[in-house]
Design an enzyme around this catalytic site. Structure first.
Site, PDB file in Angstrom:
ATOM      1  CB  SER A  73      42.947  29.556  35.394  1.00  0.00           C
ATOM      2  OG  SER A  73      42.610  29.823  36.742  1.00  0.00           O
ATOM      3  CG  ASP A 131      39.380  37.082  35.953  1.00  0.00           C
ATOM      4  OD1 ASP A 131      39.798  36.829  37.098  1.00  0.00           O
ATOM      5  OD2 ASP A 131      39.527  36.270  35.007  1.00  0.00           O
ATOM      6  CG  HIS A 171      42.394  34.504  37.115  1.00  0.00           C
ATOM      7  ND1 HIS A 171      41.133  34.319  36.582  1.00  0.00           N
ATOM      8  CD2 HIS A 171      42.904  33.272  37.318  1.00  0.00           C
ATOM      9  CE1 HIS A 171      40.898  33.017  36.466  1.00  0.00           C
ATOM     10  NE2 HIS A 171      41.962  32.360  36.903  1.00  0.00           N
TER      11      HIS A 171
END
Length: 369
Positions: A40, A330, A333
């Site tokens: 991600s 977040d 990240h």
């Protein structure tokens, strides 16, 4: 106008339009392609095309992206691959699953990354439908067949050999596997030091395969400080301190990764694999966020619960008004601003951050070839 003048004028128009067409195609074909593999941290939106819970396809993801819309990037704006593309003077690579990735756009490269995956196939099993690293490599082969149909096998081989590659793996093998639940299958099978040795041996096979498929310049990022992300501060940290166990995992993994890359390079006889010390890059602003213009490196801009560290970012989450003041976007990240600092280190960082060389040196060396 007599007939010969008219024919000459027509030829002039044809020649000029052909020249313009070639001028628009040649620089793209000659420019350096960029390929991305991983999780991600580097996914540009592949998971938006999959039935999975590991998605960043709703507000406020993408709030600071040029379109101000979610793009599948786990960021408020641009992510690390976008910023590396900027550094090498290319447009961002498209997700491999994007229907727009056709024709000339294939020559820019492709992003195969998929949120939730790891080095191991059982990592991220809870997300169900994600592109495991073995599948990403399969797609890389498929990509080469598609480009061969466009520019021929020889040109395709050259494009891949001259490309820049980024791969980011390993974090999920701890966060979404070994430490996902107490007494996980992998933690019952391996002690942490043995698990790291196993991960490195599996990672070596992945990198050797990417080399076999033509990659000759590969940036390999180690894991960041896993225990210091807001998610781990919320779940495992004590009094806002980084989780000792997850920091230990990163401390074991990263030096062994560098050692393995050095061994691969000496086996090949060339500096193919370049280690990016993501741990050191992150720890700079975790230790001293104010020095980098952040108000905090503990609390995520977007999230819920302690440190905004619980779950992913949703429309119902707390959302900070100024993303540039937060090191983390977040619970897991970095913000776009933090990503910019990281890519600056990749581009021109010292040997503390980049081994055996940084991206600027790679670009200078390769431009002479």
């Amino acid at each position: 106008m007599d007939q010969s003048s008219s024919i000459f004028a027509s030829w002039l128009v044809i020649f000029f339009s052909l020249f313009v067409t070639l001028a628009s195609v040649v620089p793209q074909a000659e420019a350096r392609a960029f390929f991305v593999f991983g999780d991600s941290l580097v996914d540009n939106g592949n998971n938006d095309y999959l039935a999975t819970t590991a998605r960043a396809d709703s507000y406020p993801y993408g709030i600071d992206y040029p379109t101000h819309r979610p793009t599948g990037r786990f960021s408020n704006g641009l992510n690390i691959p976008d910023l590396i593309s900027e550094q090498i003077g290319m447009e961002s690579t498209l997700p491999y699953l994007s229907p727009e990735l056709t024709g000339q756009r294939l020559l820019v490269g492709a992003n195969f990354a998929s949120a939730g995956i790891g080095i191991l196939n059982d990592t991220g099993f809870q997300f169900i439908n994600i592109i495991r690293i073995s599948k990403q490599i399969e797609y890389f082969q498929q990509y080469q067949q598609r480009v061969s149909a466009l520019i021929g096998a020889e040109q395709t081989e050259r494009l891949v050999n001259q490309a820049l590659v980024l791969i980011t793996l390993g974090g999920n093998d701890f966060v979404n596997n070994y430490y996902l639940v107490p007494f996980s299958a992998r933690s019952r099978q391996f002690s942490l030091p043995d698990y790291v040795v196993y991960l490195i041996s599996e990672y070596r096979k992945i990198l050797a395969r990417i080399y076999e498929l033509g990659a000759r310049r590969v940036l390999v990022t180690g894991t960041g400080p896993l225990g210091c992300v807001p998610a781990e501060l919320a779940q495992r940290g004590v009094n806002g301190e980084c989780s000792v166990e997850l920091q230990r995992a990163a401390d074991l993994f990263n030096p062994q990764l560098v050692q393995m890359l050095n061994e691969l390079n000496s086996q090949i006889g060339s500096d193919v694999f370049v280690a990016a010390n993501a741990f050191a890059m992150h720890m700079d602003f975790i230790h001293d966020p104010q020095a980098y213009g952040f108000v905090t490196s503990k609390i995520a801009c977007c999230g819920q619960g302690p440190y905004n560290g619980i779950g992913l970012c949703t429309i119902a989450s707390n959302l900070c008004p100024n993303r540039d003041l937060y090191a983390f976007w977040d619970p897991f990240h970095p913000s776009e601003k933090a990503n910019r600092i990281i890519v600056q280190r990749i581009a021109s960082g010292s040997s503390k951050y980049m081994n055996p060389m940084n991206l600027s040196t790679i670009m200078a060396l390769d431009s002479r070839v």
